[in-house]
Design a protein around this motif. Structure first.
Motif, PDB file in Angstrom:
ATOM      1  N   TYR A   6       0.807  -1.164   0.154  1.00 25.86           N
ATOM      2  CA  TYR A   6       0.090  -0.008   0.017  1.00 25.86           C
ATOM      3  C   TYR A   6       0.702   1.273  -0.024  1.00 25.86           C
ATOM      4  O   TYR A   6       1.951   1.358   0.811  1.00 25.86           O
ATOM      5  CB  TYR A   6      -1.126   0.061   1.219  1.00 25.86           C
ATOM      6  CG  TYR A   6      -1.791  -1.119   1.351  1.00 25.86           C
ATOM      7  CD1 TYR A   6      -2.855  -1.297   0.245  1.00 25.86           C
ATOM      8  CD2 TYR A   6      -1.898  -1.920   2.338  1.00 25.86           C
ATOM      9  CE1 TYR A   6      -3.871  -2.259   0.342  1.00 25.86           C
ATOM     10  CE2 TYR A   6      -2.814  -2.891   2.340  1.00 25.86           C
ATOM     11  CZ  TYR A   6      -3.787  -3.010   1.311  1.00 25.86           C
ATOM     12  OH  TYR A   6      -4.789  -4.129   1.341  1.00 25.86           O
ATOM     13  N   TYR A  17      -2.311   0.004 -10.779  1.00 26.69           N
ATOM     14  CA  TYR A  17      -2.764   0.335  -9.427  1.00 26.69           C
ATOM     15  C   TYR A  17      -4.333   0.278  -9.407  1.00 26.69           C
ATOM     16  O   TYR A  17      -5.001   0.516 -10.253  1.00 26.69           O
ATOM     17  CB  TYR A  17      -2.057   1.547  -8.833  1.00 26.69           C
ATOM     18  CG  TYR A  17      -2.523   2.865  -9.509  1.00 26.69           C
ATOM     19  CD1 TYR A  17      -3.613   3.608  -8.966  1.00 26.69           C
ATOM     20  CD2 TYR A  17      -1.907   3.173 -10.667  1.00 26.69           C
ATOM     21  CE1 TYR A  17      -4.168   4.307  -9.683  1.00 26.69           C
ATOM     22  CE2 TYR A  17      -2.297   4.526 -11.032  1.00 26.69           C
ATOM     23  CZ  TYR A  17      -3.361   4.935 -10.736  1.00 26.69           C
ATOM     24  OH  TYR A  17      -3.824   6.315 -11.545  1.00 26.69           O
ATOM     25  N   THR A  55      -3.128   0.567  -4.054  1.00 26.16           N
ATOM     26  CA  THR A  55      -2.718  -1.038  -3.815  1.00 26.16           C
ATOM     27  C   THR A  55      -1.834  -1.257  -5.383  1.00 26.16           C
ATOM     28  O   THR A  55      -2.381  -1.082  -6.160  1.00 26.16           O
ATOM     29  CB  THR A  55      -3.926  -1.579  -3.953  1.00 26.16           C
ATOM     30  OG1 THR A  55      -4.683  -1.052  -2.863  1.00 26.16           O
ATOM     31  CG2 THR A  55      -3.631  -3.380  -3.422  1.00 26.16           C
ATOM     32  N   VAL A  56      -0.640  -1.664  -5.032  1.00 29.26           N
ATOM     33  CA  VAL A  56       0.217  -2.013  -6.179  1.00 29.26           C
ATOM     34  C   VAL A  56       0.913  -3.110  -5.978  1.00 29.26           C
ATOM     35  O   VAL A  56       1.604  -3.513  -5.026  1.00 29.26           O
ATOM     36  CB  VAL A  56       1.402  -0.637  -6.342  1.00 29.26           C
ATOM     37  CG1 VAL A  56       2.253  -1.173  -7.541  1.00 29.26           C
ATOM     38  CG2 VAL A  56       0.819   0.602  -6.362  1.00 29.26           C
ATOM     39  N   LEU A  57       0.773  -4.156  -6.934  1.00 32.63           N
ATOM     40  CA  LEU A  57       1.538  -5.546  -6.814  1.00 32.63           C
ATOM     41  C   LEU A  57       2.925  -5.291  -6.693  1.00 32.63           C
ATOM     42  O   LEU A  57       3.443  -4.427  -7.338  1.00 32.63           O
ATOM     43  CB  LEU A  57       0.981  -6.259  -7.845  1.00 32.63           C
ATOM     44  CG  LEU A  57      -0.538  -6.609  -8.045  1.00 32.63           C
ATOM     45  CD1 LEU A  57      -0.783  -7.546  -9.124  1.00 32.63           C
ATOM     46  CD2 LEU A  57      -1.028  -7.485  -6.800  1.00 32.63           C
ATOM     47  N   ARG A  58       3.593  -5.985  -6.141  1.00 32.25           N
ATOM     48  CA  ARG A  58       5.146  -6.160  -5.845  1.00 32.25           C
ATOM     49  C   ARG A  58       5.807  -6.078  -7.343  1.00 32.25           C
ATOM     50  O   ARG A  58       6.636  -5.200  -7.592  1.00 32.25           O
ATOM     51  CB  ARG A  58       5.541  -7.301  -5.230  1.00 32.25           C
ATOM     52  CG  ARG A  58       7.040  -7.029  -4.915  1.00 32.25           C
ATOM     53  CD  ARG A  58       7.823  -8.141  -4.168  1.00 32.25           C
ATOM     54  NE  ARG A  58       7.052  -8.309  -2.768  1.00 32.25           N
ATOM     55  CZ  ARG A  58       7.619  -7.718  -1.817  1.00 32.25           C
ATOM     56  NH1 ARG A  58       8.599  -6.709  -1.871  1.00 32.25           N
ATOM     57  NH2 ARG A  58       7.004  -7.750  -0.419  1.00 32.25           N
ATOM     58  N   GLN A  59       5.091  -6.707  -8.409  1.00 29.88           N
ATOM     59  CA  GLN A  59       6.036  -7.013  -9.367  1.00 29.88           C
ATOM     60  C   GLN A  59       5.649  -5.622 -10.318  1.00 29.88           C
ATOM     61  O   GLN A  59       6.392  -5.330 -11.024  1.00 29.88           O
ATOM     62  CB  GLN A  59       5.559  -8.215 -10.356  1.00 29.88           C
ATOM     63  CG  GLN A  59       4.053  -8.076 -10.534  1.00 29.88           C
ATOM     64  CD  GLN A  59       3.371  -9.049  -9.827  1.00 29.88           C
ATOM     65  OE1 GLN A  59       3.628  -9.362  -8.606  1.00 29.88           O
ATOM     66  NE2 GLN A  59       2.322  -9.750 -10.172  1.00 29.88           N
ATOM     67  N   HIS A  60       4.558  -4.862 -10.071  1.00 32.73           N
ATOM     68  CA  HIS A  60       4.322  -3.552 -10.665  1.00 32.73           C
ATOM     69  C   HIS A  60       5.175  -2.660 -10.173  1.00 32.73           C
ATOM     70  O   HIS A  60       5.693  -1.765 -10.854  1.00 32.73           O
ATOM     71  CB  HIS A  60       2.846  -3.495 -10.831  1.00 32.73           C
ATOM     72  CG  HIS A  60       1.905  -4.182 -11.522  1.00 32.73           C
ATOM     73  ND1 HIS A  60       0.831  -4.588 -11.208  1.00 32.73           N
ATOM     74  CD2 HIS A  60       2.323  -5.177 -12.585  1.00 32.73           C
ATOM     75  CE1 HIS A  60       0.067  -5.621 -12.069  1.00 32.73           C
ATOM     76  NE2 HIS A  60       1.408  -5.824 -12.704  1.00 32.73           N
TER      77      HIS A  60
END
Length: 140
Positions: free
Chosen positions: A1, A91, A78-83
């Motif tokens: 986050y 996001y 909310t952002v994924l780790r790979q992004h």
């Protein structure tokens, strides 16, 4: 986050729980930050989440004293780790208005948030009226 707080003065804070990261050209500073009470209620009662921010040695106390947190806009990405690692602009964003500081100590700040549509002066996102949803509208 990732948390973006737009103060009433127009300045922005970029905060992240855990380590400092750079994403989309912005540095999201490491700080202890937690958002609780997010969700929906089945009885349609408004949900009022709480945002807790660590306040070491009163570093954010001046913002409270100046009123810069009053009606600040809080966005949680909310952002994924790979992004995040690939610096991709993918996001999910949720936005609230910071209505009041519920508690201020030398160690932390607790703020009450409200949905942007909760209250008499709510903010609603723009709506686009385009086909095929609205067949009577034509684009010129």
């Amino acid at each position: 986050y990732l948390f973006e707080i737009t103060l009433s003065t127009g300045a922005k804070l970029y905060l992240k729980d855990g380590n400092t990261v750079v994403w989309q050209g912005r540095t999201w500073e490491k700080t202890a930050i937690k958002l609780t009470g997010v969700g929906q209620r089945s009885d349609e009662q408004a949900v009022r989440p709480k945002l807790q921010i660590i306040n070491p040695e009163g570093v954010y106390s001046a913002l409270v004293d100046q009123g810069a947190l009053n009606r600040a806009i809080v966005s949680r990405y909310t952002v994924l780790r790979q992004h995040l690692e690939a610096d991709l602009n993918i996001y999910r964003r949720q936005t609230w208005i910071l209505m009041r500081v519920a508690m201020l100590t030398g160690n932390f700040i607790v703020c009450e948030l409200r949905d942007t549509t909760d209250g008499p002066n709510f903010l609603a996102p723009a709506r686009m009226y385009l086909p095929p949803e609205f067949p009577a509208v034509s684009i010129q």
